[in-house]
Design a protein around this motif. Structure first.
Motif, PDB file in Angstrom:
ATOM      1  N   ASN A  73      -3.338   4.889  -7.238  1.00 32.26           N
ATOM      2  CA  ASN A  73      -4.046   5.984  -6.584  1.00 32.26           C
ATOM      3  C   ASN A  73      -3.726   7.300  -7.268  1.00 32.26           C
ATOM      4  N   LEU A  74      -4.540   8.298  -6.947  1.00 31.50           N
ATOM      5  CA  LEU A  74      -4.462   9.616  -7.579  1.00 31.50           C
ATOM      6  C   LEU A  74      -4.378  10.674  -6.489  1.00 31.50           C
ATOM      7  N   LEU A  75      -3.436  11.588  -6.637  1.00 29.66           N
ATOM      8  CA  LEU A  75      -3.307  12.726  -5.731  1.00 29.66           C
ATOM      9  C   LEU A  75      -3.498  14.004  -6.529  1.00 29.66           C
ATOM     10  N   VAL A  76      -4.414  14.872  -6.090  1.00 30.28           N
ATOM     11  CA  VAL A  76      -4.720  16.121  -6.788  1.00 30.28           C
ATOM     12  C   VAL A  76      -4.635  17.279  -5.803  1.00 30.28           C
ATOM     13  N   ILE A  77      -3.961  18.361  -6.216  1.00 29.80           N
ATOM     14  CA  ILE A  77      -3.907  19.594  -5.431  1.00 29.80           C
ATOM     15  C   ILE A  77      -4.534  20.699  -6.276  1.00 29.80           C
ATOM     16  N   THR A  78      -5.494  21.409  -5.711  1.00 31.73           N
ATOM     17  CA  THR A  78      -6.176  22.475  -6.448  1.00 31.73           C
ATOM     18  C   THR A  78      -5.452  23.802  -6.253  1.00 31.73           C
ATOM     19  N   THR A  79      -5.885  24.800  -6.997  1.00 29.59           N
ATOM     20  CA  THR A  79      -5.265  26.123  -6.897  1.00 29.59           C
ATOM     21  C   THR A  79      -5.500  26.760  -5.530  1.00 29.59           C
ATOM     22  N   LYS A  80      -6.476  26.280  -4.767  1.00 28.89           N
ATOM     23  CA  LYS A  80      -6.711  26.776  -3.407  1.00 28.89           C
ATOM     24  C   LYS A  80      -5.854  26.041  -2.378  1.00 28.89           C
ATOM     25  N   GLY A  81      -5.127  25.008  -2.833  1.00 28.42           N
ATOM     26  CA  GLY A  81      -4.297  24.236  -1.913  1.00 28.42           C
ATOM     27  C   GLY A  81      -5.002  23.047  -1.307  1.00 28.42           C
ATOM     28  N   ASP A  82      -6.255  22.786  -1.697  1.00 29.10           N
ATOM     29  CA  ASP A  82      -6.975  21.623  -1.187  1.00 29.10           C
ATOM     30  C   ASP A  82      -6.405  20.348  -1.804  1.00 29.10           C
ATOM     31  N   ILE A  83      -6.290  19.312  -0.979  1.00 30.75           N
ATOM     32  CA  ILE A  83      -5.674  18.051  -1.405  1.00 30.75           C
ATOM     33  C   ILE A  83      -6.737  16.962  -1.445  1.00 30.75           C
ATOM     34  N   PHE A  84      -6.801  16.249  -2.567  1.00 32.88           N
ATOM     35  CA  PHE A  84      -7.741  15.150  -2.739  1.00 32.88           C
ATOM     36  C   PHE A  84      -6.962  13.890  -3.109  1.00 32.88           C
ATOM     37  N   SER A  85      -7.405  12.744  -2.585  1.00 35.82           N
ATOM     38  CA  SER A  85      -6.706  11.496  -2.873  1.00 35.82           C
ATOM     39  C   SER A  85      -7.723  10.375  -3.037  1.00 35.82           C
ATOM     40  N   TYR A  86      -7.498   9.533  -4.048  1.00 39.54           N
ATOM     41  CA  TYR A  86      -8.418   8.443  -4.366  1.00 39.54           C
ATOM     42  C   TYR A  86      -7.653   7.202  -4.785  1.00 39.54           C
ATOM     43  N   PHE A  87      -8.227   6.039  -4.487  1.00 41.47           N
ATOM     44  CA  PHE A  87      -7.717   4.806  -5.049  1.00 41.47           C
ATOM     45  C   PHE A  87      -8.230   4.686  -6.483  1.00 41.47           C
ATOM     46  N   LEU A  88      -7.451   4.024  -7.332  1.00 46.82           N
ATOM     47  CA  LEU A  88      -7.837   3.802  -8.729  1.00 46.82           C
ATOM     48  C   LEU A  88      -7.838   2.311  -9.030  1.00 46.82           C
ATOM     49  N   GLU A  89      -8.867   1.889  -9.767  1.00 52.30           N
ATOM     50  CA  GLU A  89      -8.948   0.490 -10.205  1.00 52.30           C
ATOM     51  C   GLU A  89      -9.479   0.425 -11.626  1.00 52.30           C
ATOM     52  N   TYR A  90      -9.010  -0.591 -12.348  1.00 54.65           N
ATOM     53  CA  TYR A  90      -9.532  -0.840 -13.696  1.00 54.65           C
ATOM     54  C   TYR A  90     -10.824  -1.634 -13.598  1.00 54.65           C
ATOM     55  N   ARG A  91     -11.786  -1.269 -14.410  1.00 52.02           N
ATOM     56  CA  ARG A  91     -13.037  -2.022 -14.490  1.00 52.02           C
ATOM     57  C   ARG A  91     -13.503  -1.989 -15.938  1.00 52.02           C
ATOM     58  N   ARG A  92     -13.755  -3.159 -16.481  1.00 49.95           N
ATOM     59  CA  ARG A  92     -14.105  -3.239 -17.907  1.00 49.95           C
ATOM     60  C   ARG A  92     -15.419  -2.522 -18.198  1.00 49.95           C
ATOM     61  N   LYS A  93     -16.402  -2.677 -17.317  1.00 50.64           N
ATOM     62  CA  LYS A  93     -17.687  -2.007 -17.498  1.00 50.64           C
ATOM     63  C   LYS A  93     -17.846  -0.967 -16.401  1.00 50.64           C
ATOM     64  N   LEU A  94     -18.097   0.276 -16.792  1.00 52.41           N
ATOM     65  CA  LEU A  94     -18.189   1.368 -15.839  1.00 52.41           C
ATOM     66  C   LEU A  94     -19.632   1.752 -15.552  1.00 52.41           C
ATOM     67  N   ASP A  95     -19.916   1.951 -14.273  1.00 55.98           N
ATOM     68  CA  ASP A  95     -21.237   2.435 -13.877  1.00 55.98           C
ATOM     69  C   ASP A  95     -21.297   3.961 -13.872  1.00 55.98           C
ATOM     70  N   THR A  96     -20.135   4.597 -13.676  1.00 57.33           N
ATOM     71  CA  THR A  96     -20.063   6.064 -13.591  1.00 57.33           C
ATOM     72  C   THR A  96     -18.914   6.571 -14.437  1.00 57.33           C
ATOM     73  N   ILE A  97     -19.159   7.581 -15.246  1.00 58.51           N
ATOM     74  CA  ILE A  97     -18.083   8.179 -16.047  1.00 58.51           C
ATOM     75  C   ILE A  97     -17.891   9.659 -15.718  1.00 58.51           C
ATOM     76  N   ASN A  98     -18.725  10.196 -14.829  1.00 56.22           N
ATOM     77  CA  ASN A  98     -18.583  11.586 -14.389  1.00 56.22           C
ATOM     78  C   ASN A  98     -18.616  11.628 -12.863  1.00 56.22           C
ATOM     79  N   TYR A  99     -17.566  12.197 -12.263  1.00 54.23           N
ATOM     80  CA  TYR A  99     -17.493  12.323 -10.813  1.00 54.23           C
ATOM     81  C   TYR A  99     -17.453  13.805 -10.452  1.00 54.23           C
ATOM     82  N   PHE A 100     -18.385  14.223  -9.618  1.00 54.62           N
ATOM     83  CA  PHE A 100     -18.419  15.612  -9.159  1.00 54.62           C
ATOM     84  C   PHE A 100     -17.896  15.626  -7.719  1.00 54.62           C
ATOM     85  N   ILE A 101     -16.657  16.077  -7.567  1.00 53.67           N
ATOM     86  CA  ILE A 101     -15.963  15.999  -6.292  1.00 53.67           C
ATOM     87  C   ILE A 101     -16.455  17.098  -5.357  1.00 53.67           C
TER      88      ILE A 101
END
Length: 274
Positions: A73-101
């Motif tokens: 999983n990934l934990l991200v804190i922005t300069t505004k103090g907002d906290i984002f968290s996501y699970f991470l998985e490996y996938r050989r073929k990707l459907d998405t390479i750009n994520y707009f949070i």
């Protein structure tokens, strides 16, 4: 004190929590995550994944890569103090390479640990509670890091190696091991008459001979924390600063490289140790 593993031991939930998104990555693509604000801090829970972002000049984009293996999983804190968290998985073929949070995807706010008002499943609420505990552990650990760093910066230490050129002297003062971290003390002394504006100061582990490209490997060490890192070393002055890294060792054929380059200039220094 195992900062990264402890944080994600606390944050990782064994159930498939609804509402917590999964991001997929592989080692062939750099998956871009665009956040609503600049990234201040980010950690991943497994060595199978890497998340890189600009630590010197804050930007809202980070790049994710991963190799086959355990989920994380990934934990991200922005300069505004907002906290984002996501699970991470490996996938050989990707459907998405750009994520707009989206701002609505945050799980809380750092300063207050406030949870956004919404209806949540019990699994989501459990995940958020454990996220709050993980963030408190991160704060406490950073406080310990800063205390040790302050002591090391003030102490008189040996010189492991130094390199001088054009009036500039780069010194690796010490490598101090405390728990599961390495504290690397570095100095830049400017004996020239011109200020040295720093583009970057980085440490690397290198293995092999640079003249034989096939066998040469250069791995940048990513710090957990920096203390006193200068943007400019004024003429006639000396700056001492410190990096805190996850614990590492050097093999028989490995060396530690400290490297700095001048911003908008031609001066630079590189020293090797061991």
């Amino acid at each position: 004190m195992k900062l990264i593993s402890l944080i994600f031991l606390l944050l990782t939930i064994q159930t498939n929590a609804q509402g917590i998104s999964t991001i997929y990555a592989n080692d062939d693509h750099a998956v871009a995550l665009f956040f609503p604000n600049s990234i201040r801090q980010a950690v991943v829970g497994s060595a199978n994944f890497t998340f890189s972002y600009n630590k010197e000049n804050s930007q809202s984009v980070g790049l994710l890569q991963g190799i086959a293996g355990s989920k994380s999983n990934l934990l991200v804190i922005t300069t505004k103090g907002d906290i984002f968290s996501y699970f991470l998985e490996y996938r050989r073929k990707l459907d998405t390479i750009n994520y707009f949070i989206k701002p609505s995807e945050k799980i809380g706010i750092e300063d207050t640990l406030e949870v956004p008002v919404a209806k949540h499943t019990s699994a989501e609420l459990n995940y958020k509670r454990q996220s709050e505990v993980g963030i408190k552990v991160m704060r406490d650990s950073l406080s310990v890091f800063k205390g040790i760093s302050k002591y090391i910066l003030k102490s008189n230490t040996r010189i492991l190696n130094e390199r001088g050129k054009k009036g500039l002297i780069l010194r690796l003062k010490d490598l101090a091991y405390y728990g599961d971290e390495v504290y690397s003390l570095v100095e830049i002394e400017n004996k020239s008459k011109i200020d040295f504006e720093v583009d970057y100061i980085k440490l690397f582990k290198v293995n092999g001979n640079n003249r034989r490209k096939a066998s040469y490997q250069k791995l940048e060490l990513i710090p957990l924390l920096t203390q006193g890192l200068p943007k400019k070393v004024k003429a006639g002055k000396l700056n001492r600063f410190l990096f805190v890294f996850p614990k590492f060792t050097l093999g028989d054929s490995e060396k530690l490289v400290v490297e700095t380059i001048e911003k908008n200039g031609s001066r630079g220094l590189k020293l090797l140790w061991k």
